[in-house]
Scaffold this motif. Sequence first.
Motif: not given
Length: 280
Positions: A35-42
């Motif tokens: 529902q909330k964003p997805i993060l690709d790190m790094p």
Amino acid sequence: MSRRTPENDQYQGSFHKAFEPELTRMIQRLKWIPQKPILDMPCGSGFYTGLLASRIREGQHLTAIDNCEAYIQPLRDRLKAILQPDQFHVQSADAYHLPYDSESFDLIWCAESFISLDPKGALAEMYRLISNVGQVVVFEVDEFHHVMLPWPVELEAALPAALLQATKAKYGSGTKHSPARRLRKQLREAGFPTVRRRVHAFERTAPFETHTKTYLKHHFEYLREFAYPYLDASLQDRFDHFTDDAKADSIFERPDAELTIMTALYTAGKTPSKSGSEST
Ligand SMILES: C[S@@+](CC[C@H](N)C(=O)[O-])C[C@H]1O[C@@H](n2cnc3c(N)ncnc32)[C@H](O)[C@@H]1O
């Protein structure tokens, strides 16, 4: 794989190309509840960001960060072809201090980066950023049992010792090339009550196709530069023979050649598992 350099980009890029079907399947099979964003790190050059982008649906959002400026604009340009402008955000940022509110993400993806990042600082930031229902997914390898080949057994037994010596000489400690084996402990120490691991083995048999051969050539270059100086002369000769594609019995030409790649996918969440079990 090591700190970012053009050579490492090529090595890592050749891994992505050679095992793209398996890596794509791995991303396709991630539990997808965002529902909330997805993060690709790094995000590096954005190989995995592209795979994650292909799963983004209307109303979902993908953020990718890296502290290397050179990756940012090319990745924005690539994502424009897959997603609407309001569905993604690519930014140069420090993985230890990201400019986002706590619990902003439902999925955080972190691949092949703990050789460059300090796991403690990066996992603390992931813990801060992930929502209570979200999951942190870390994809890592352990160089000591990552690439399995039918080396002559004496050479296969000597290579890990050479790698260990090289790692100590370069980093002052033997642990740098084996991030996967400490991840469960580190994820627990970061505060995650639930940690699961799934081991993925990717297999290839002869005749190897071009991308597999290219990957192997980069892998051998890396071993030659890093571990080879710590092998004795007779084992260096055997290494040269085994990896020389002009030789009919080299790994590139043998009709019975087999390659296995071992990887580990760790998934961690803030909610304790109902069964209390952490096994896969
Ligand atoms: C080995 S690459 C992996 C990139 C990508 N996850 C992949 O698998 O293709 C590690 C990345 O970490 C980035 N990096 C290292 N330290 C960082 C930091 N403090 N903040 C953000 N990115 C960092 C490097 O620029 C590099 O792109």
